[in-house]
Design an enzyme around this catalytic site. Sequence first.
Site, short mmCIF file in Angstrom:
data_model
loop_
_atom_site.label_atom_id
_atom_site.label_comp_id
_atom_site.label_asym_id
_atom_site.label_seq_id
_atom_site.Cartn_x
_atom_site.Cartn_y
_atom_site.Cartn_z
N CYS A 297 1.09 -1.50 -0.54
CA CYS A 297 0.03 0.27 0.25
C CYS A 297 0.66 1.29 0.03
O CYS A 297 2.21 1.19 0.07
CB CYS A 297 -0.65 0.20 1.32
N GLY B 33 -0.62 0.92 -5.22
CA GLY B 33 -1.68 0.22 -4.76
C GLY B 33 -2.56 0.60 -6.06
O GLY B 33 -2.61 2.25 -5.59
N ASN C 179 0.21 0.60 5.77
CA ASN C 179 1.21 0.01 5.18
C ASN C 179 1.95 -1.52 5.85
O ASN C 179 2.72 -0.83 6.70
CB ASN C 179 1.86 0.82 4.14
N GLY C 180 1.72 -2.46 5.61
CA GLY C 180 2.50 -3.69 6.22
C GLY C 180 0.84 -4.71 6.37
O GLY C 180 0.17 -4.97 5.64
N TYR D 223 12.41 -4.15 -5.91
CA TYR D 223 11.18 -3.66 -7.07
C TYR D 223 9.84 -3.16 -6.69
O TYR D 223 9.60 -2.01 -7.44
CB TYR D 223 10.56 -4.88 -7.01
P1 AMP Z 1 6.50 -13.99 -12.68
O1 AMP Z 1 6.02 -13.99 -13.62
O2 AMP Z 1 5.03 -14.75 -11.13
O3 AMP Z 1 7.95 -14.50 -12.20
O4 AMP Z 1 6.51 -12.45 -11.82
C1 AMP Z 1 7.54 -11.57 -12.00
C2 AMP Z 1 7.44 -10.59 -12.15
O5 AMP Z 1 6.57 -9.50 -11.42
C3 AMP Z 1 8.89 -9.58 -11.67
O6 AMP Z 1 9.09 -9.55 -12.92
C4 AMP Z 1 8.59 -8.53 -11.27
O7 AMP Z 1 8.75 -7.45 -11.52
C5 AMP Z 1 6.83 -8.52 -10.38
N1 AMP Z 1 6.86 -8.83 -9.13
C6 AMP Z 1 7.29 -9.42 -8.62
N2 AMP Z 1 7.01 -9.59 -7.46
C7 AMP Z 1 5.68 -8.21 -7.37
C8 AMP Z 1 5.22 -8.38 -6.84
N3 AMP Z 1 4.91 -8.53 -4.95
N4 AMP Z 1 3.46 -7.23 -6.84
C9 AMP Z 1 3.63 -7.23 -8.33
N5 AMP Z 1 4.86 -7.92 -9.40
C10 AMP Z 1 5.72 -8.23 -8.71
#
Ligand code: AMP
Length: 505
Positions: A21, A47, A122-123, A267
Site C-alpha cells: 500500500c 496500490g 502499509n504492512g 522492485y
Molecule cells: P512472475 O511472472 O510470477 O514470475 O512475476 C515476476 C514479475 O512480477 C517480475 O518481473 C516482477 O517485476 C514482478 N513482481 C515481483 N514481485 C511482485 C509483487 N509483489 N507484485 C507485483 N509484481 C511483482
Amino acid sequence: MRTTHPFVVDSADSDKFHEECGIFGVYGHPDAAAHTALGLHALQHRGQEASGIVSYDGEHFHAHRALGQVGDNFSSESVIGSLRGHAAIGHNRYATTGGTLMRNVQPLFADFDFGGFAVCHNGNLTNAYQLRRQLVRRGSIFQSTTDTEVFVHLMAFSRGGDVLDRLVEALRQVEGAYTLVALAKECVIGVRDPLGVRPLVLGRIDAPGGKPGHVLTSETCALDIIGAEFVRDVEPGEMVVLTDEGVRSYHPFRKARSRFCVFEYIYFARPDSVLEGVSVYEARRQIGMELAREAPVEADVIIPVPDSGVPASIGYAAESGIPFELGIIRNHYVGRTFIEPTDRIRHLGVRLKHNANRSLIAGKRVVLVDDSIVRGTTSQKIVQMVRQAGASEVHLRISSPPTAHPCFYGIDTPEEGELLAHKHTVDGMAERIGVDSLAFITIDGLYRAMGKPGRNPLQPQFCDACFTGDYPTELPDRDEAVKQPELSFLAERTAFGRERRVRRG
Ligand code: AMP
C-alpha cells in the site's frame, strides 16, 4: 495493510488479501485533500485497487473512498471540494485479485470518546488473526476483513487518556510490519514499527500565511509532486505527531535493529524515490553492476524486461561493456501482470503488455535482465517472445536472489508452493523458463551492492525473508495455521493456504 478474515467467515464474503500500500498525510495546509490526492497519485504503483482520503476541517471529518485508481476517483473538483480542511490522510490499496469489499477500503474511521480517528496502514501484522479472535471474544464487532481494524479495536479497549496513549498501547500488542498514518482532531500521526520494515518519510510544505505545513508519505516521489521539501525518514520505532506547533517525535517502543525491506529497493519503490538515504534508482543500478561481476556472460546486447528491469540492466551493461538496447517495449496502458487472477489470464496479460523490438534482437546473443522471478510466468513468456524474434542465445539475469519464501510483511507473494524458486533449483528453473543460462544475484552480492560488506547472518541489515526464510518477527498466525491445517479459515489467513476455500468456523 493485509486483510484477515472474520471469526466466522462466509465464503461469499471472503476477500483476497495480499496487499502492498501507499500512505500519505498532510497537516497545516488549506489544500490538504488536494495535496493528498496528488501524493496518492505519485504512490499509485504501491496500490491500484482502491483509494481513500479522510480530511478534518476543525469541526467535521470528511471521507471519500472508492475502488479504482486515484485519477478516476479524486480528480473532480466536487470530490476534492467536499474534503475540506487543513489536515488529511490517504491510502492506496493493492490486492492481487478481485473480490474487493468497499468496507476494506482505507482510511478506516472510528468515533472514540476523544473524537474521530482515521487510520491507514502499509504492512502486514503477523498476529492479527489471534488478536482478532481475542477481541471478538471480548465483544468487538468487526466491520471489515482488514488487519488494520485490529488497531481500532485495541484502541477502543485501551485505558489510555488521549489518542497517542491509546495508539501506543494498541501498537505494543501487535506483531509484524506496520507503517501508519492517522488523523485525529488535533493532529496527523505517523508511526513506523520498531524494525522499520516499510518506509515513511517526513516533508515540509509552504502554506499560505507563512507557517509551513508538514507531510508524511511512503516515498519521496510523493513529496516531489506537491513541491514539498524532504525533511527526513521517520525512524524505525518512531512516532511523529504533526500539529499546529510543528512536529513532535516519540520513541515509545523498545529499541530494535532496523530491518528495512530490501525488496523495496529491488522492485517495489519508484526509482525516483530516496529511501533511508539511498536512491532507489542507484541501488538498482549498483545491483546490476554487481550481478554483471558475479554472473558475466558473452553476449551482443543487454535488454531489460521493462520497466522494473531497466535500472539493473543499465548497471549490468555499464559493468560488462555490452550495449544496452530497449529490445522489449511495454504497453503502459495495461496493469501489472502479476495482479491478474488466474494463470490463463496471466499468460494473456504478458502478451498484452510486452512486445519484442525485432531488429534489435534477430541473430543476437541476448542477456535479459529482470528484477525477480515469482511464479516464472513472465520470464517464460518473455523468453519465448525473444526467441521468436530471432535471438541466437537467451541468457537471463535476475537482480534479486531466488524468491523462495512468502512475505508476511505486506508485499504480495503467492503461497510458497507457487514460487518457482521454492520448487526448483536454478538449473531446473532455467530449463522451465527455456533459457541458455540463468543466474540470480547472490544474497551477499545484493548486500554489497547496497553498500554493506555482505549479509551479517547474525544481524542482517535488511529484511530479506523472501530470499532467506529468515523472518525478523514471530509469525503467530502462520504457526497456528500450520499446526491446525484443518482450520481452513485460519490457513487462508496466511500465504501458505490463501487459495483454499473458506469454511464456516
Ligand atoms: P512472475 O511472472 O510470477 O514470475 O512475476 C515476476 C514479475 O512480477 C517480475 O518481473 C516482477 O517485476 C514482478 N513482481 C515481483 N514481485 C511482485 C509483487 N509483489 N507484485 C507485483 N509484481 C511483482
